[in-house]
Design a protein around this motif. Sequence first.
Motif, mmCIF file in Angstrom:
data_model
loop_
_atom_site.group_PDB
_atom_site.id
_atom_site.type_symbol
_atom_site.label_atom_id
_atom_site.label_comp_id
_atom_site.label_asym_id
_atom_site.label_seq_id
_atom_site.Cartn_x
_atom_site.Cartn_y
_atom_site.Cartn_z
ATOM 1 N N UNK A 43 4.811 16.935 13.927
ATOM 2 C CA UNK A 43 3.423 16.732 13.491
ATOM 3 C C UNK A 43 3.290 16.084 12.240
ATOM 4 N N UNK A 44 4.240 15.998 11.307
ATOM 5 C CA UNK A 44 4.077 15.238 10.068
ATOM 6 C C UNK A 44 4.052 13.765 10.420
ATOM 7 N N UNK A 45 4.343 13.337 11.610
ATOM 8 C CA UNK A 45 4.166 11.724 11.843
ATOM 9 C C UNK A 45 2.701 11.254 12.138
ATOM 10 N N UNK A 46 1.759 12.574 12.392
ATOM 11 C CA UNK A 46 0.529 12.255 12.922
ATOM 12 C C UNK A 46 -0.435 12.978 11.845
ATOM 13 N N UNK A 47 -0.002 13.749 10.845
ATOM 14 C CA UNK A 47 -0.673 14.596 9.836
ATOM 15 C C UNK A 47 -1.249 13.828 8.891
ATOM 16 N N UNK A 51 1.575 14.666 1.680
ATOM 17 C CA UNK A 51 2.968 15.150 1.666
ATOM 18 C C UNK A 51 3.893 15.191 2.964
ATOM 19 N N UNK A 52 3.292 15.512 4.104
ATOM 20 C CA UNK A 52 3.826 15.560 5.328
ATOM 21 C C UNK A 52 4.215 13.920 5.772
ATOM 22 N N UNK A 53 2.882 13.112 5.577
ATOM 23 C CA UNK A 53 3.366 11.785 5.989
ATOM 24 C C UNK A 53 4.414 11.151 4.975
ATOM 25 N N UNK A 54 4.296 11.493 3.809
ATOM 26 C CA UNK A 54 5.722 10.822 2.889
ATOM 27 C C UNK A 54 6.750 11.181 3.487
ATOM 28 N N UNK A 59 11.972 9.862 6.707
ATOM 29 C CA UNK A 59 12.783 10.183 7.794
ATOM 30 C C UNK A 59 12.990 8.993 8.724
ATOM 31 N N UNK A 60 12.192 8.057 8.575
ATOM 32 C CA UNK A 60 12.204 6.690 9.358
ATOM 33 C C UNK A 60 13.306 5.902 8.878
ATOM 34 N N UNK A 61 13.806 6.193 7.576
ATOM 35 C CA UNK A 61 14.491 4.950 7.137
ATOM 36 C C UNK A 61 15.854 4.814 7.833
ATOM 37 N N UNK A 62 16.514 5.719 8.408
ATOM 38 C CA UNK A 62 17.484 5.584 9.209
ATOM 39 C C UNK A 62 17.371 5.340 10.781
ATOM 40 N N UNK A 80 -3.580 5.891 11.470
ATOM 41 C CA UNK A 80 -3.377 7.291 11.092
ATOM 42 C C UNK A 80 -2.334 7.808 11.586
ATOM 43 N N UNK A 81 -1.102 7.287 11.733
ATOM 44 C CA UNK A 81 0.099 7.543 12.013
ATOM 45 C C UNK A 81 1.236 7.071 11.181
ATOM 46 N N UNK A 82 2.411 7.734 11.073
ATOM 47 C CA UNK A 82 3.423 7.173 10.415
ATOM 48 C C UNK A 82 4.356 6.423 11.464
ATOM 49 N N UNK A 83 4.899 5.156 11.248
ATOM 50 C CA UNK A 83 5.361 4.360 12.247
ATOM 51 C C UNK A 83 6.238 3.552 11.220
ATOM 52 N N UNK A 84 7.593 3.116 11.251
ATOM 53 C CA UNK A 84 8.284 2.358 10.703
ATOM 54 C C UNK A 84 8.519 2.835 9.215
ATOM 55 N N UNK A 85 8.377 3.914 9.040
ATOM 56 C CA UNK A 85 8.547 4.239 7.408
ATOM 57 C C UNK A 85 7.066 3.976 6.581
ATOM 58 N N UNK A 86 6.147 3.950 7.326
ATOM 59 C CA UNK A 86 4.883 3.693 6.496
ATOM 60 C C UNK A 86 3.648 4.250 7.287
ATOM 61 N N UNK A 87 2.637 4.957 6.568
ATOM 62 C CA UNK A 87 1.244 5.355 7.143
ATOM 63 C C UNK A 87 0.564 4.246 7.635
ATOM 64 N N UNK A 88 0.099 4.135 8.793
ATOM 65 C CA UNK A 88 -0.781 2.991 9.299
ATOM 66 C C UNK A 88 -2.055 3.318 9.238
#
Length: 118
Positions: A43-47, A51-54, A59-62, A80-88
């Motif tokens: 859920x944090x990737x779509x939250x 704080x969840x998104x950060x 977590x995406x870094x590796x 509205x999602x987290x992809x590739x280490x950033x919120x889009x």
Amino acid sequence: MSPAPILVPPLAEPAADATEALHDAIAERPRWAIPCRAAADPAPWTSDDEEDAAWAAAECAACPVLDLCEAFGIATRADGVVLAGRRWAKHTAGNLRTRGSTTSPATAAGANERENAS
């Protein structure tokens, strides 16, 4: 399930190619190697919670498919999602192009695709 959704065709060719490349790369790796798939709670990737998104972005870094994930975000104009280490957000892909970002080859390819589509 990764935050990269399975999009329903028909997609524009660049979006379809980026989606297929990302999903193929994810399928080739064990679940534990992809942070958004390995997480007990994806859920944090779509939250909407910052704080969840950060946390998800960190977590995406590796992630071994980071560049493909970024290409997916650009090609599909992720929002509205987290992809590739950033919120889009709606402006993210445009901001990358405006800044002349060279964070990965995917960014340049996505910028060229958008310029050619205009």
